[in-house]
Design a protein around this motif. Structure first.
Motif, PDB file in Angstrom:
ATOM      1  N   TYR A  71       0.506  -1.634   0.181  1.00 49.39           N
ATOM      2  CA  TYR A  71      -0.233   0.299   0.450  1.00 49.39           C
ATOM      3  C   TYR A  71       1.231   1.577  -0.131  1.00 49.39           C
ATOM      4  N   GLU A  72       2.562   1.331   0.843  1.00 47.31           N
ATOM      5  CA  GLU A  72       2.960   2.426   1.173  1.00 47.31           C
ATOM      6  C   GLU A  72       3.940   2.135  -0.638  1.00 47.31           C
ATOM      7  N   ARG A  73       3.775   1.483  -1.374  1.00 46.58           N
ATOM      8  CA  ARG A  73       4.517   1.814  -2.593  1.00 46.58           C
ATOM      9  C   ARG A  73       3.573   2.721  -3.407  1.00 46.58           C
ATOM     10  N   HIS A  74       2.098   1.555  -3.592  1.00 48.61           N
ATOM     11  CA  HIS A  74       1.275   2.355  -4.362  1.00 48.61           C
ATOM     12  C   HIS A  74       0.986   3.677  -3.947  1.00 48.61           C
TER      13      HIS A  74
ATOM     14  N   ILE B  78      -1.005   6.282   6.365  1.00 40.17           N
ATOM     15  CA  ILE B  78      -0.205   4.815   6.336  1.00 40.17           C
ATOM     16  C   ILE B  78      -0.754   4.646   8.176  1.00 40.17           C
ATOM     17  N   GLY B  79      -0.205   6.266   8.236  1.00 37.71           N
ATOM     18  CA  GLY B  79      -0.481   5.481  10.088  1.00 37.71           C
ATOM     19  C   GLY B  79      -1.815   5.925  11.077  1.00 37.71           C
TER      20      GLY B  79
ATOM     21  N   ARG C  38      -9.303  11.431   8.558  1.00 35.64           N
ATOM     22  CA  ARG C  38      -9.403  10.210   8.826  1.00 35.64           C
ATOM     23  C   ARG C  38     -10.295   9.050   8.547  1.00 35.64           C
ATOM     24  N   ALA C  39     -11.075   9.965   7.882  1.00 37.02           N
ATOM     25  CA  ALA C  39     -12.469   8.965   7.701  1.00 37.02           C
ATOM     26  C   ALA C  39     -11.711   8.283   5.861  1.00 37.02           C
ATOM     27  N   ALA C  40     -11.218   9.516   4.918  1.00 37.10           N
ATOM     28  CA  ALA C  40     -11.283   9.371   4.128  1.00 37.10           C
ATOM     29  C   ALA C  40     -10.087   9.031   3.476  1.00 37.10           C
ATOM     30  N   ALA C  41      -8.979   9.122   4.877  1.00 34.67           N
ATOM     31  CA  ALA C  41      -7.726   7.784   4.464  1.00 34.67           C
ATOM     32  C   ALA C  41      -8.224   6.348   4.844  1.00 34.67           C
ATOM     33  N   ALA C  42      -9.393   6.073   4.947  1.00 39.44           N
ATOM     34  CA  ALA C  42      -9.510   4.771   5.665  1.00 39.44           C
ATOM     35  C   ALA C  42      -9.790   4.100   4.358  1.00 39.44           C
ATOM     36  N   ARG C  43     -11.338   5.195   3.881  1.00 38.35           N
ATOM     37  CA  ARG C  43     -11.735   5.607   2.600  1.00 38.35           C
ATOM     38  C   ARG C  43     -10.940   4.773   1.462  1.00 38.35           C
ATOM     39  N   THR C  44      -9.434   5.165   1.459  1.00 36.81           N
ATOM     40  CA  THR C  44      -8.832   5.379   0.510  1.00 36.81           C
ATOM     41  C   THR C  44      -7.932   4.056   0.727  1.00 36.81           C
ATOM     42  N   PHE C  45      -7.819   3.707   1.793  1.00 44.63           N
ATOM     43  CA  PHE C  45      -6.914   1.842   2.258  1.00 44.63           C
ATOM     44  C   PHE C  45      -8.074   0.815   1.796  1.00 44.63           C
TER      45      PHE C  45
END
Length: 325
Positions: free
Chosen positions: A32-35, A51-52, A99-106
Motif C-alpha cells: 500500500y505504501e508503494r502504491h 499509513i499511520g 481520517r475517514a477519507a484515509a480509511a476509504r482510500t485504504f
C-alpha cells in the motif's frame, strides 16, 4: 522533562503498533505504501499520514491482539467504531473527516488488490470539516512585508538576496512551499516571466510572476546564488546556507519572521501568503477558474473558499466606511 507533543506521542505509538502486526499484514502495508508513493505520487508527509491511519485502523479492529490483525476483518462496523473512538478521545471534525477519507482510500485499494471481499468505505459517513476562513494579509500589509524583505537585501548579502526572491515569488505566484523548494534553475522562463511548477499528484502547471519577483530572482541568481554553491549542490533554484536545496522549514521560518515586522499583520507562513495572493487576485477582478489554474487546485470547490474570504473583507470594509452601515 516536559512531555512530548501529542502528535509525536501518536507517531511513536503507531510505530510500536506496526511492529506488532503479523508479517502478512506488514507486507500488505508495504504494498500500500508503494502504491501511494509510486502510483499516486503523494508526498512523503501524506504517505506517512495515510499509513499511520491504516495502522491505527487495523489495530483498532484487532482490539487487544494486534498480532492477530487481518485486513480482511475490516468492515463498516469496524470503521464506524474506529471513528467513534477517536471522537470520544476529542478528535476534531476536521481530523475525523481526514481520517475517514484515509480509511476509504485504504479500503478501496485493499478491495482492488484482493485483500477485502467488499469495500465498506463508500458507506462510511463522516462529519464535514469546518471550512475556516484562512488569515490573510491586507494588500498594504503585503506591500510592507515585501518592502521589509527588500530592505534586508539592500546590502547584497547572498542569504538576504535569496530570502527576498523567495518571499516575492511566493506572494507573486501563490505556489505551495513544497513547490517552491522543488524548483530547479531551468523551471524559470525569464522572457515570459513564468515558472514551471510540479504540484500535488505530479500535476504540472505554468504560473506567471510579476516584475518585482523577476527583479528579485535575477538579482539572487546574478549576485547571490554563486556564493552559496558547493561542489555537490543540486540544480535547485534556491539553495540553503550550506549549498543544498533550500528546505521547507527554513522557508516557513523566514515568512513568519518577515510578516512579524508588519504592524497588526496576522501570524502567517508560506500558505498564508498563498491565501493572500489568491484573495488579492479575486479582489482585483480575477475569475475563479483563472485562480484555480494558477493555484493548481484540482477542483473549483477548493478555490471557492477564497470567495468567502473576499466577501468577509468586503463586508468589513462596508461596515467601517459606509455612512449607513
Amino acid at each position: 522533562m516536559s512531555p512530548p507533543p501529542h502528535g509525536r506521542t501518536r507517531r511513536v505509538d503507531l510505530v510500536r503498533l506496526r511492529e506488532k502486526l503479523p508479517t502478512n499484514v506488514a507486507d500488505v502495508l508495504g504494498r500500500y505504501e508503494r502504491h501511494l508513493t509510486l502510483e499516486r505520487d503523494l508526498s512523503p508527509h501524506t504517505v506517512r499520514a495515510y499509513i499511520g491511519d491504516a495502522v491505527a485502523l487495523l489495530g483498532h479492529v484487532a482490539g487487544d491482539e494486534p498480532e492477530n490483525a487481518d485486513v480482511g476483518r475490516i468492515d463498516l462496523a469496524g470503521l464506524r467504531s474506529w471513528l467513534a473512538a477517536q471522537h470520544a478521545a476529542g478528535a476534531s471534525r476536521t481530523t475525523l473527516a481526514r481520517r475517514a477519507a484515509a480509511a476509504r482510500t485504504f479500503t478501496a485499494w485493499a478491495h482492488r488488490a484482493g485483500h477485502l471481499a467488499a469495500d465498506p468505505g463508500p458507506r462510511l459517513a463522516a462529519p464535514r470539516p469546518h471550512r475556516m476562513l484562512p488569515p490573510v494579509l491586507r494588500e498594504e500589509q503585503a506591500k510592507e512585508a515585501m518592502d521589509a524583505v527588500s530592505s534586508g537585501a539592500s546590502e547584497g548579502h547572498p542569504v538576504a538576496l535569496r530570502d527576498q526572491a523567495v518571499v516575492e515569488l511566493l506572494y507573486a505566484t501563490g505556489i505551495r512551499v513544497a513547490e517552491l523548494c522543488g524548483l530547479d534553475l531551468d523551471d524559470v522562463d525569464y522572457s515570459l516571466r513564468v515558472i514551471r511548477v510540479l504540484g500535488k499528484g505530479g500535476r504540472e502547471r505554468t504560473t506567471p510572476f510579476g516584475v518585482p519577483a523577476g527583479r528579485a530572482l535575477r538579482r539572487w541568481l546574478d549576485e547571490g546564488r554563486n556564493a552559496l554553491v558547493a561542489p555537490d549542490s543540486p540544480p535547485a533554484l534556491f539553495l540553503g546556507a550550506r549549498g543544498g536545496r533550500l528546505n521547507q522549514r527554513a522557508v516557513r521560518q523566514l515568512v513568519h519572521e518577515v510578516v512579524a515586522v508588519v504592524p497588526d499583520a496576522p501570524d502567517i507562513g508560506p500558505h498564508g501568503l498563498r491565501h493572500s495572493a489568491a484573495t488579492h487576485l479575486l479582489e482585483g477582478g480575477a475569475d475563479l477558474r483563472t485562480v484555480q489554474e494558477l493555484l493548481g487546485h484540482a477542483t473549483l470547490a477548493t478555490t471557492q473558499l477564497y470567495t468567502h474570504v473576499t466577501v468577509e473583507r468586503l463586508k468589513a470594509i462596508h461596515d467601517r466606511t459606509h455612512p449607513r452601515s
